[in-house]
Design an enzyme around this catalytic site. Structure first.
Site, short mmCIF file in Angstrom:
data_model
loop_
_atom_site.label_atom_id
_atom_site.label_comp_id
_atom_site.label_asym_id
_atom_site.label_seq_id
_atom_site.Cartn_x
_atom_site.Cartn_y
_atom_site.Cartn_z
N LYS A 22 -9.08 3.24 1.07
CA LYS A 22 -7.81 2.73 0.56
C LYS A 22 -6.63 3.40 1.27
O LYS A 22 -5.68 2.73 1.70
CB LYS A 22 -7.70 2.99 -0.94
N ASN A 23 -6.69 4.72 1.39
CA ASN A 23 -5.55 5.46 1.92
C ASN A 23 -5.42 5.34 3.43
O ASN A 23 -4.44 5.83 4.01
CB ASN A 23 -5.64 6.93 1.51
N ARG A 93 3.08 3.29 -4.69
CA ARG A 93 3.95 4.10 -3.86
C ARG A 93 3.78 3.82 -2.37
O ARG A 93 4.72 4.00 -1.59
CB ARG A 93 3.70 5.58 -4.13
N CYS A 117 1.15 5.97 -9.48
CA CYS A 117 0.62 6.90 -10.47
C CYS A 117 1.66 7.96 -10.84
O CYS A 117 2.33 8.51 -9.98
CB CYS A 117 -0.63 7.60 -9.94
N ARG A 122 6.95 12.76 -5.88
CA ARG A 122 6.59 12.50 -4.49
C ARG A 122 7.83 11.90 -3.84
O ARG A 122 7.92 10.69 -3.63
CB ARG A 122 5.37 11.57 -4.41
N ASP A 306 -7.17 14.64 -4.66
CA ASP A 306 -7.77 13.41 -5.19
C ASP A 306 -9.19 13.62 -5.72
O ASP A 306 -9.77 12.70 -6.29
CB ASP A 306 -7.77 12.31 -4.13
N ARG A 398 -7.42 0.02 -8.72
CA ARG A 398 -6.51 0.23 -7.60
C ARG A 398 -7.20 0.93 -6.43
O ARG A 398 -6.77 0.78 -5.29
CB ARG A 398 -5.30 1.07 -8.04
#
Length: 419
Positions: A22-23, A93, A117, A122, A306, A398
């Site tokens: 995902k990231n 985000r 989240c 951030r 994470d 997500r």
């Protein structure tokens, strides 16, 4: 609203193929805006955050096509808008990552301040300061970042602290800027390297991604690309911990073991027997109760924030006591209140969680507060006595592809119910 029901006590056993990260996918999707030619992406995870990013890109005028093998084709040749609206950005985000590409290619961007989240501050100041150093004019008004620049110019940018999305946004802006950009104190995450490799496949000139100093030489245009997104190290780590807490055995396939060095080390410290190959990881925790492990979250290559919630759950049933120190986000212990409902013995002192392991957790209705907290609660439920119901699981969708199907495949007693 969907819920997960989990009856704990089953040992996980089997093989799993890890999905795309995902990231890595989210910044790469944003980076597709930098080229007017067609981008083909493989190993794109089927996640709500990815769907949100694709909806955002479509709102800008990007043509999005999935083929029969679920590969993704993106065509940004006919962009009709430079605005990322609040309704889309508020849930994720990572939407801030369209700021750099839009500004670099089109000279303008209007991006809502992001949501996502609620795990702590951030700030977007790194993004703004970096783009201003490259010549952008930026104002923040009515909840939107308004940016413009005739042509961005290379600059020396030194982040006061490591920022993954800040590094990614500036890197994407710099590939079409005039001259050389140097990012110091850059994030080293594998997802940063994957973005750099993707951009280089389009003709960008980025060197030393993965170090704390990234150098980008701007080019005039970027071309088409066919690129495969790297495997998700956090998904992989989550299934390793889930298997460990249930005393099971697993083989993960399509994974990059070196991206999980810190996690593997802590699992071995907890008692797991782990073996790795080029693209697989074996974990065996049969007939063992985990031992408590101390850890501190730090930027890559340190222990990932994470994975903190997952290890909170593991330590909750481990032998002994442990301290988990969270140094990345100041509000990332929200799952601990829910673990208390399951009988966990955890005391929060500032940014430390003091955990005394108990042999047994008991099922309870709990509520997910963010993406990784959801994963921690699922792991705890797999080891708890009785049926745990986890509410607000839209968070888990997500970032984890078909998590209940994958856990069921491994032998978990888990089901999804629509509320």
């Amino acid at each position: 609203m969907d819920k997960l029901k989990i009856v704990g006590g089953n040992q996980l056993d089997g093989e799993l193929t890890i999905s795309g990260a995902k990231n890595a996918a989210l910044p790469i999707l944003a980076g597709s805006l930098l080229s007017s030619e067609v981008i083909n992406l493989q190993n794109v995870p089927q996640l709500n955050d990815v769907a949100t990013m694709l909806t955002l890109l479509q709102s800008l005028g990007v043509k999005v096509i999935f083929d029969e093998r679920m590969n993704l084709q993106l065509d940004s040749s006919d962009i009709s808008s430079y605005c990322a609206p609040y309704d889309l950005v508020k849930t994720m985000r990572a939407s801030i990552l369209v700021l750099g590409p839009l500004l670099a290619r089109f000279g303008q961007a209007k991006v809502s301040l992001p949501g996502g989240c609620a795990i702590g501050a951030r700030p977007v100041n790194f993004h703004i300061q970096g783009l201003e150093a490259m010549g952008a004019k930026i104002t923040v008004k009515n909840g939107y970042i308004n940016a413009s620049a005739e042509k961005l110019s290379g600059a020396n940018i030194n982040f006061s602290r490591v920022s993954v999305t800040g590094t990614q946004n500036i890197m994407m802006a710099a590939v079409l800027a005039r001259g050389e950009t140097v990012i110091k104190n850059a994030a080293k995450e594998p997802e940063v390297i994957d973005l750099a490799n993707f951009l280089n496949s389009m003709g960008a000139k980025i060197i030393d991604a993965g170090s704390d100093k990234i150098v980008i030489e701007g080019v005039e245009t970027l071309k088409e690309s066919k690129y495969e997104i790297l495997p998700d190290r956090i998904e992989a780590g989550t299934y390793l911990v889930a298997t460990a807490i249930t005393g099971g055995k697993i083989r993960l396939k399509q994974v990059v073991p070196e991206h999980l060095t810190a996690v593997i080390s802590k699992l071995e410290e907890a008692g797991a027997i782990i073996d790795v190959g080029d693209n697989w990881i074996d974990l065996d925790m049969r007939s063992k109760r985990p031992s408590s492990v101390n850890l501190e979250t730090t930027p890559y290559p340190g222990f990932p924030t994470d994975m903190q919630a997952q290890f909170c759950a593991l330590n909750s049933v481990a032998s002994g006591s442990a301290i988990i120190k969270e140094t990345i986000f100041e509000n990332r212990f929200q799952h601990i209140n829910e673990l208390h409902r399951m009988g966990a013995d955890i005391e929060i002192q500032g940014n430390n969680a003091l955990i005394k392991g108990k042999k047994i957790l008991t099922a309870a209705p709990v509520m997910a507060t963010d993406l990784r907290a959801s994963a921690g609660l699922i792991i705890a439920a797999l080891a708890a006595q009785g049926e745990t119901v986890i509410d607000r699981i839209y968070h888990i969708d997500r970032g984890y592809e078909r998590i209940e199907e994958k856990l069921h495949q491994l032998g978990a007693d888990i089901s999804r119910e629509s509320g």
